[in-house]
Design an enzyme around this catalytic site. Sequence first.
Site, PDB file in Angstrom:
ATOM      1  N   GLU A  31       0.849  -1.203   0.000  1.00 10.94           N
ATOM      2  CA  GLU A  31       0.000   0.000   0.000  1.00 10.94           C
ATOM      3  C   GLU A  31       0.875   1.240   0.000  1.00 10.94           C
ATOM      4  OE1 GLU A  31      -2.957   0.004   3.107  1.00 10.94           O
ATOM      5  OE2 GLU A  31      -3.897   1.830   2.319  1.00 10.94           O
TER       6      GLU A  31
ATOM      7  N   ASN B  55     -12.490  -1.545  -1.481  1.00 10.35           N
ATOM      8  CA  ASN B  55     -11.781  -2.001  -0.282  1.00 10.35           C
ATOM      9  C   ASN B  55     -12.522  -1.513   0.949  1.00 10.35           C
ATOM     10  OD1 ASN B  55      -9.321  -2.690   1.484  1.00 10.35           O
ATOM     11  ND2 ASN B  55      -9.596  -0.508   1.889  1.00 10.35           N
ATOM     12  N   GLU B  56     -12.762  -2.403   1.875  1.00 10.95           N
ATOM     13  CA  GLU B  56     -13.377  -2.050   3.166  1.00 10.95           C
ATOM     14  C   GLU B  56     -14.488  -1.019   2.973  1.00 10.95           C
ATOM     15  OE1 GLU B  56     -10.509  -1.347   6.318  1.00 10.95           O
ATOM     16  OE2 GLU B  56      -9.812  -3.424   6.181  1.00 10.95           O
TER      17      GLU B  56
ATOM     18  N   TYR C 157      -7.329  -8.799  11.419  1.00 12.97           N
ATOM     19  CA  TYR C 157      -6.050  -8.525  12.083  1.00 12.97           C
ATOM     20  C   TYR C 157      -6.102  -9.023  13.532  1.00 12.97           C
ATOM     21  CZ  TYR C 157      -4.722  -5.404   8.246  1.00 12.97           C
ATOM     22  OH  TYR C 157      -4.375  -4.895   7.018  1.00 12.97           O
TER      23      TYR C 157
ATOM     24  N   GLU D 140      -6.293  -9.186   3.656  1.00 19.11           N
ATOM     25  CA  GLU D 140      -5.507  -8.482   4.681  1.00 19.11           C
ATOM     26  C   GLU D 140      -5.541  -9.331   5.943  1.00 19.11           C
ATOM     27  OE1 GLU D 140      -6.183  -4.293   5.374  1.00 19.11           O
ATOM     28  OE2 GLU D 140      -6.631  -3.948   3.247  1.00 19.11           O
TER      29      GLU D 140
ATOM     30  N   GLN E 177       1.869  -6.072   5.723  1.00 18.21           N
ATOM     31  CA  GLN E 177       2.086  -5.762   4.324  1.00 18.21           C
ATOM     32  C   GLN E 177       3.506  -6.163   3.950  1.00 18.21           C
ATOM     33  OE1 GLN E 177       0.864  -1.801   3.175  1.00 18.21           O
ATOM     34  NE2 GLN E 177      -1.082  -1.968   4.241  1.00 18.21           N
TER      35      GLN E 177
HETATM   36  O1  AHR Z   1      -3.300  -2.502   6.189  1.00 15.66           O
HETATM   37  C1  AHR Z   1      -3.590  -1.272   6.765  1.00 15.66           C
HETATM   38  C2  AHR Z   1      -5.060  -0.874   6.595  1.00 15.66           C
HETATM   39  O2  AHR Z   1      -5.871  -1.771   7.274  1.00 15.66           O
HETATM   40  C3  AHR Z   1      -5.586  -0.919   5.183  1.00 15.66           C
HETATM   41  O3  AHR Z   1      -5.310   0.245   4.480  1.00 15.66           O
HETATM   42  C4  AHR Z   1      -7.056  -1.053   5.384  1.00 15.66           C
HETATM   43  O4  AHR Z   1      -7.697  -1.694   4.318  1.00 15.66           O
HETATM   44  C5  AHR Z   1      -7.154  -1.805   6.701  1.00 15.66           C
HETATM   45  O5  AHR Z   1      -8.057  -1.227   7.555  1.00 15.66           O
END
Ligand code: AHR
Length: 522
Positions: free
Chosen positions: A53, A200-201, A269, A325, A374
Site C-alpha cells: 500500500e 476495499n473495506e 487482524y 488483509e 504488508q
Molecule cells: O493494512 C492497513 C489498513 O488496514 C488498510 O489500508 C485497510 O484496508 C485496513 O483497515
Amino acid sequence: MKKSYSLFLVLMLLAGSESIAQKNNQLTVNQLVVVANHPGAVISKDIYGHFSEHLGTCIYGGIWVGLNSKIPNTYGIRNDVLFALRELKVPNLRWPGGCFADTYHWKDGIGPQSGRASIVNTYWGGVTEDNSFGTHEFMKLTELIGCEAYINGNVGSGTVREMAEWVEYLTSGSDSPMTRLRKENGREEPWKVRLFAVGNENWGCGGNMTAGFYGNIMRQFSTNLNNYSGNQLYRVACGPNGTDVQWTEELMKDPGTRAMFQGISLHYYSVVNGWESKGSATKFDEREWFETFRLNFEIDNIIRSHEAVMDRYDPGKTKGLIVDEWGNWFAVEPGTNPGFLYQQNTMRDAITAAIHLNIFNQHADRVKGANIAQIVNVLQSVILTKDDKMVLTPTYHVFRMFSVHQNARLLNIDLTCESYTKGEKEIPSVTASASVDNEGKVHISLANLNPGKEITVTCPIVGETYKKVSGELLTSPEMNSFNSFEKPDVVKPVGFTGYTLKGGILTVNMPSKSVVVLELVK
Ligand code: AHR
C-alpha cells in the site's frame, strides 16, 4: 490435557496407523496422522500473496527509490528487495491499498513523472504523495518479481467510468482512447490482470456503506469491468470485516449479485490488547505471546462462519474467499510516525504466519487467496528497510519455507496434541498442515507454540511409503528475538535433523517456539 483439534478422522484409513502405533507400544500424546494417498483440494498459490500500500515507507523507500537513487535499482525498484521477493515465490501482489485505494485516482499516476499530480495521503500520515509510483511502475514491479498483479479499484471515492477505464487501459488490445494513452506512456502491449478488487473495506474507509448499498454499487461497477482481448478478470467483491456474516449473507443470497464477482474478500487482524492500547511488537511477556496466538487461531472460526454462509448459496464452491488483509497489528516502533504503521517482527510473528498459513491450507477448497499485510516496512512485513539496508524478518523465512505448499494438493491430517494454557484459556500447542506436490513429495509444516517446552510429535504416514526425509527449522533464543539492521541473522532457518522415520512413523522433536517444514520423498 490431550485434545483432538481436527474436524475429521478418516477412520478406515487410520486403522492401519493405529495398529502400527500400538504395535510399537507408543503412548502418543502429540500425534499427527497424515493420510498420504487421498490428496484433496489444490492449495492455491495465491494463499501466499502479499500486499503493498502507499502507506509509510512500504512503496516509497521500501520498494521504490527512483532511477536516480544511489541505492542499486532496476527501473527505480531497489534490487535487494527485488531479489528477496523473487526468492519468496510471491504469487501475487495487491496494490495500491487498502484505504489508500479508496482515495486513489489512477490517472494521477501515469504519464511523465514530473507532470504527475501531488496529493495528500489523508489516511496515512498526511504526507504528500507525488504519484511517482503509479500503474506502469507497479506493473513493472510485478514483472520483475515474476508475480501476478492484484489491483484494488476505488469504489469509495471513484467513479464507475474511472474504474472501467483503468481495466481498459491495463488490458485492452483494441484501438481506443485508453489504449492510445497507454501507448503514449510507453506500453504498447496490454498487460494481463486477473485479480481485481471492486472496492476495499466499503463498510469502513471505502465509504461506510451498508452491505445492501454496497451490493448494488458493486453490481454497477462490476458490470462495467470488461474482459478485453482474452483477459479474464477475477473480480473480488469487498467482503466482511472479521465476523460480520450478515455482510457475506447480503452478497451471497441474491443470484444477480453473486454473478457479479468470483471472490469475496475478508480482512482480519490480530490486535493484542485492543485497538486503543495495542501491544508492542518486541516488548512482551508470555501472556501477550499466548494472546497473540489465541487471536490468530480465531481466523479459523471466522473462515468457518463465512464458509457456512457461502456453502448454503454456493455448494459447488465456485466463489473464493480471499483473505486479502491479515496479520499481527502492534503499536508502531517508538519514535516512528504513528501513521506509518512501522513495526518490528519477532519469532512470535513467524509462528503467527505458520498458524495462518496452515489454517488457509486447511481451507483450500474455499480460501483461494490471502495477502499478508504488508510486504515491506508496514505491519507484519516480510522485509524491513532503512536507507540502503535491508533485513529479512522471521515472517519472511516462514513464507519461504512454506512456499512448497503452493499449488500442491492438501492432505487430510488428524492432529491430536496437548493444549497450551494460560489461566483459563487454552489453545493447541501445535499447528500443522500437509500437502503433496506434483512430483509426489509430501511436505508437512508444523509449529510448536510453547516457548518453554520441546514437543515430540509422532506422525503415522498412512497410505504411502516414504524413504527419505529432510527438513528446515526456524527457532530463536528468545520469544522476542528479531532481526535488526545491525544483527540481521538472529532468526534464520537452519537444516533440521530432529526426526526419525521408522516403520511408516515419522517422529519429530520440535524445539520450543519453533517452525519446522519437512519433506518426504519415496
Ligand atoms: O493494512 C492497513 C489498513 O488496514 C488498510 O489500508 C485497510 O484496508 C485496513 O483497515
